[in-house]
Structures are given as C-alpha cells and as structure tokens.
Scaffold this motif. Structure first.
Motif, PDB file in Angstrom:
ATOM      1  N   LEU A   1       0.826  -1.210   0.000  1.00 50.79           N
ATOM      2  CA  LEU A   1       0.000   0.000   0.000  1.00 50.79           C
ATOM      3  C   LEU A   1       0.856   1.255   0.000  1.00 50.79           C
ATOM      4  N   LEU A   2       1.959   1.226   0.776  1.00 51.17           N
ATOM      5  CA  LEU A   2       2.845   2.388   0.823  1.00 51.17           C
ATOM      6  C   LEU A   2       3.488   2.643  -0.530  1.00 51.17           C
ATOM      7  N   VAL A   3       3.969   1.577  -1.164  1.00 45.77           N
ATOM      8  CA  VAL A   3       4.600   1.719  -2.479  1.00 45.77           C
ATOM      9  C   VAL A   3       3.585   2.235  -3.496  1.00 45.77           C
ATOM     10  N   SER A   4       2.358   1.700  -3.418  1.00 45.33           N
ATOM     11  CA  SER A   4       1.308   2.145  -4.345  1.00 45.33           C
ATOM     12  C   SER A   4       0.979   3.613  -4.125  1.00 45.33           C
ATOM     13  N   LEU A   5       0.924   4.018  -2.842  1.00 43.46           N
ATOM     14  CA  LEU A   5       0.619   5.410  -2.537  1.00 43.46           C
ATOM     15  C   LEU A   5       1.696   6.347  -3.056  1.00 43.46           C
ATOM     16  N   VAL A   6       2.947   5.984  -2.788  1.00 44.13           N
ATOM     17  CA  VAL A   6       4.055   6.819  -3.259  1.00 44.13           C
ATOM     18  C   VAL A   6       4.104   6.847  -4.783  1.00 44.13           C
ATOM     19  N   GLY A   7       3.915   5.661  -5.385  1.00 40.55           N
ATOM     20  CA  GLY A   7       3.926   5.612  -6.852  1.00 40.55           C
ATOM     21  C   GLY A   7       2.801   6.428  -7.466  1.00 40.55           C
ATOM     22  N   GLY A   8       1.600   6.350  -6.857  1.00 42.46           N
ATOM     23  CA  GLY A   8       0.485   7.144  -7.366  1.00 42.46           C
ATOM     24  C   GLY A   8       0.727   8.626  -7.225  1.00 42.46           C
ATOM     25  N   LEU A   9       1.317   9.019  -6.087  1.00 39.13           N
ATOM     26  CA  LEU A   9       1.612  10.433  -5.877  1.00 39.13           C
ATOM     27  C   LEU A   9       2.627  10.939  -6.898  1.00 39.13           C
ATOM     28  N   LEU A  10       3.666  10.159  -7.150  1.00 37.43           N
ATOM     29  CA  LEU A  10       4.670  10.564  -8.140  1.00 37.43           C
ATOM     30  C   LEU A  10       4.066  10.640  -9.542  1.00 37.43           C
ATOM     31  N   TYR A  11       3.160   9.735  -9.835  1.00 37.69           N
ATOM     32  CA  TYR A  11       2.533   9.742 -11.163  1.00 37.69           C
ATOM     33  C   TYR A  11       1.666  10.988 -11.354  1.00 37.69           C
ATOM     34  N   LEU A  12       0.917  11.333 -10.284  1.00 36.15           N
ATOM     35  CA  LEU A  12       0.070  12.514 -10.383  1.00 36.15           C
ATOM     36  C   LEU A  12       0.883  13.799 -10.472  1.00 36.15           C
ATOM     37  N   ARG A  13       2.046  13.798  -9.859  1.00 37.13           N
ATOM     38  CA  ARG A  13       2.891  15.008  -9.872  1.00 37.13           C
ATOM     39  C   ARG A  13       4.063  14.858 -10.839  1.00 37.13           C
ATOM     40  N   ARG A  14       3.884  14.024 -11.859  1.00 36.75           N
ATOM     41  CA  ARG A  14       5.022  13.727 -12.760  1.00 36.75           C
ATOM     42  C   ARG A  14       5.520  14.946 -13.514  1.00 36.75           C
ATOM     43  N   ASN A  15       4.678  15.943 -13.677  1.00 37.71           N
ATOM     44  CA  ASN A  15       5.089  17.153 -14.394  1.00 37.71           C
ATOM     45  C   ASN A  15       5.736  18.190 -13.478  1.00 37.71           C
ATOM     46  N   ASN A  16       5.666  17.941 -12.169  1.00 39.35           N
ATOM     47  CA  ASN A  16       6.238  18.904 -11.215  1.00 39.35           C
ATOM     48  C   ASN A  16       6.780  18.122 -10.013  1.00 39.35           C
ATOM     49  N   LEU A  17       8.031  17.741 -10.095  1.00 40.10           N
ATOM     50  CA  LEU A  17       8.652  16.934  -9.047  1.00 40.10           C
ATOM     51  C   LEU A  17       9.604  17.737  -8.181  1.00 40.10           C
ATOM     52  N   GLU A  18       9.392  19.030  -8.130  1.00 40.34           N
ATOM     53  CA  GLU A  18      10.294  19.864  -7.337  1.00 40.34           C
ATOM     54  C   GLU A  18      10.196  19.564  -5.844  1.00 40.34           C
ATOM     55  N   PHE A  19       9.040  19.040  -5.402  1.00 42.57           N
ATOM     56  CA  PHE A  19       8.874  18.767  -3.967  1.00 42.57           C
ATOM     57  C   PHE A  19       9.845  17.697  -3.474  1.00 42.57           C
ATOM     58  N   ILE A  20      10.365  16.886  -4.410  1.00 42.22           N
ATOM     59  CA  ILE A  20      11.320  15.854  -4.004  1.00 42.22           C
ATOM     60  C   ILE A  20      12.597  16.504  -3.466  1.00 42.22           C
ATOM     61  N   TYR A  21      12.919  17.689  -3.956  1.00 41.74           N
ATOM     62  CA  TYR A  21      14.149  18.371  -3.555  1.00 41.74           C
ATOM     63  C   TYR A  21      13.904  19.374  -2.430  1.00 41.74           C
ATOM     64  N   ASN A  22      12.742  19.291  -1.796  1.00 47.52           N
ATOM     65  CA  ASN A  22      12.402  20.205  -0.708  1.00 47.52           C
ATOM     66  C   ASN A  22      13.141  19.774   0.561  1.00 47.52           C
ATOM     67  N   LYS A  23      14.084  20.616   1.000  1.00 47.63           N
ATOM     68  CA  LYS A  23      14.894  20.273   2.170  1.00 47.63           C
ATOM     69  C   LYS A  23      14.061  20.224   3.448  1.00 47.63           C
ATOM     70  N   THR A  24      13.103  21.126   3.565  1.00 47.71           N
ATOM     71  CA  THR A  24      12.269  21.145   4.773  1.00 47.71           C
ATOM     72  C   THR A  24      11.461  19.860   4.905  1.00 47.71           C
ATOM     73  N   GLY A  25      10.920  19.402   3.805  1.00 43.21           N
ATOM     74  CA  GLY A  25      10.149  18.154   3.838  1.00 43.21           C
ATOM     75  C   GLY A  25      10.994  16.965   4.259  1.00 43.21           C
ATOM     76  N   TRP A  26      12.195  16.857   3.673  1.00 41.78           N
ATOM     77  CA  TRP A  26      13.077  15.746   4.042  1.00 41.78           C
ATOM     78  C   TRP A  26      13.552  15.875   5.485  1.00 41.78           C
ATOM     79  N   ALA A  27      13.720  17.112   5.964  1.00 41.34           N
ATOM     80  CA  ALA A  27      14.114  17.299   7.362  1.00 41.34           C
ATOM     81  C   ALA A  27      13.010  16.811   8.306  1.00 41.34           C
ATOM     82  N   MET A  28      11.750  17.076   7.973  1.00 42.78           N
ATOM     83  CA  MET A  28      10.637  16.617   8.799  1.00 42.78           C
ATOM     84  C   MET A  28      10.545  15.090   8.795  1.00 42.78           C
ATOM     85  N   VAL A  29      10.750  14.483   7.637  1.00 43.62           N
ATOM     86  CA  VAL A  29      10.733  13.018   7.549  1.00 43.62           C
ATOM     87  C   VAL A  29      11.853  12.415   8.394  1.00 43.62           C
ATOM     88  N   SER A  30      13.036  13.033   8.312  1.00 40.14           N
ATOM     89  CA  SER A  30      14.169  12.533   9.087  1.00 40.14           C
ATOM     90  C   SER A  30      13.916  12.634  10.589  1.00 40.14           C
TER      91      SER A  30
END
Length: 250
Positions: free
Chosen positions: A182-211
């Motif tokens: 389910l997690l892989v499907s969720l992440v894959g679906g999110l990436l597919y929906l945002r395939r034209n704008n993947l700038e959030f992957i490089y968001n340092k604040t987001g990765w800091a919160m995850v860490s």
C-alpha cells in the motif's frame, strides 16, 4: 488354610484394583484424545479439572493455562497469552510427534472459580504443568514475569519439564507485506500525479521533517520494546515486589 485363603483374597483384590485403575486410565486417555481431535486446547471446569488433572491414575502430562478471557475482566494480557498458547497447542496437535503423553487445557476464572481458590491463585494468566505422577513442583509453574509468554519460550519450558520437544509453527502474517504494498502504491500514485512537477522531491524542509520523524520513532520506548522484547513484569531484587500490568481477579 485360613491364612492361605486370606492371601488369595488379598491377591484377587489387588488384581481387581489394578484392572480397575487400568480401565479408568484407558477411559481418561480415550476421552482426552477425543477432545484433542476436535480442539487443540480443551476447556476445564472444576469437575473436569479434578477428574482428569488432579485425580490419579495418570500417565500423561497436562499443561494448563489459568486465565480470565471474559470481556468484563478486561484482561488484555490474557487474550495475548491465549493467542500464543493456541499457536503452541496447534503446533503440537498437528505435528508428526503428537501422542497421548501431553495435552493442553485451559481453566477460565469464570468457569472454574473453585479451581483458582483451590490453588490459591488470584492473578492471570498463569501456566502450570501437572506431571503424570506427584504434585507440581515450583519449576512446573512457568515464570511468565521474567520470560514473557511467547510460544517459543513456552515450548522450551515444556521440553525442560516433560522432555517433549515442540517445533512452533506460526501462521503466515501478511500484514507487513500488505502495508508495504500500500505504501509503495501510494508513493507511486503520488509521483505519477505530480510527474510534471517533481520539485517537492528536492524540498529540504520536507526531508528534514521526515528525518526527524524517523529519529523520534527509533529513539522511542516502543521501538526499544520491539527490539529488546522486555518481560511483562519486573521483580525488584531488593524488596521482592513484583510490578505487573495485569489485574487481580478479586
């Protein structure tokens, strides 16, 4: 002549008694085997406990879980222990080594209050081994406070007390696989929906919160419990006081 007849009568009485005990034992074992064929763990009330566990003759070992499974008792530990006990009993019942030398039973407080009173037992769950001959010794009571109640630990204790070795077979648990899928499907679906704008992957604040979330999870008490598997109770070595989470039955 009188003494000879007396000896003959005594010998006949002993023979009749021996035959009676053999027939009684055969009936008890036959009944236990019939119950085991229908259910790995059979429930005992006061009468059954006294007949099949306390009263001789016996040539079998009996493992008994004293518990309180009724909802009004609110014993969550009893339900968890019952699950492990069921896994252990099923592993024995469906193994190639299964025989009439070892049986598993259960006494619920609401079905066998007199048994709890007879054994001066006021807490649950408790595991006891009743040997074929004699009374249970101190080691015949499983040290749940120190070891916990995992099926593997119970099997090791039974092997020490009865010399019967049980290989524990746990039913497959697919919850982890399903959650990962389910997690892989969720992440894959999110990436597919945002395939034209993947700038959030490089968001340092987001990765800091995850860490930070990962760090907090790994340093939490729950993660320590998951890794170390501490017992459900602790005995103070200085005053002998036992701290346990389950409730008294009185």
């Amino acid at each position: 002549v009188g003494a000879k007849k007396k000896k003959q009568r005594e010998r006949k009485t002993q023979t009749d008694l021996s035959l009676y005990l053999q027939n009684l034992l055969a009936e008890k074992v036959e009944q236990l085997m019939e119950w085991s064929s229908r259910r790995s763990i059979f429930r005992m009330n006061g009468d059954k406990f006294r007949k099949f566990i306390k009263a001789p003759p016996r040539n079998y070992s009996m493992i008994v879980m004293f518990t309180a499974l009724q909802p009004q008792r609110q014993c969550s530990v009893c339900r968890q222990a019952n699950e492990e006990y069921q896994i252990l009993a099923n592993s024995w019942r469906y193994s190639s080594a299964f025989c009439n030398k070892l049986f598993f039973s259960m006494v619920d407080y609401d079905e066998g209050t007199d048994v709890f009173q007879q054994l001066n037992m006021n807490s649950a769950p408790t595991f006891m081994h009743f040997p074929p001959k004699g009374r249970p010794k101190r080691a015949d009571t499983f040290d749940l406070q120190r070891i916990g109640f995992a099926a593997e630990q119970l099997a090791k204790w039974i092997a020490d007390r009865t010399d019967v070795h049980i290989r524990v077979f746990r039913p497959p648990n697919y919850s982890g696989t399903i959650a990962l899928a389910l997690l892989v499907s969720l992440v894959g679906g999110l990436l597919y929906l945002r395939r034209n704008n993947l700038e959030f992957i490089y968001n340092k604040t987001g990765w800091a919160m995850v860490s930070l979330c990962i760090v907090f999870a790994m340093t939490s008490g729950q993660m320590w419990n998951h890794i170390r598997g501490p017992p459900y109770a602790h005995k103070n070595p200085h005053n002998g006081q036992v701290v346990k989470p389950w409730k008294s039955l009185h």
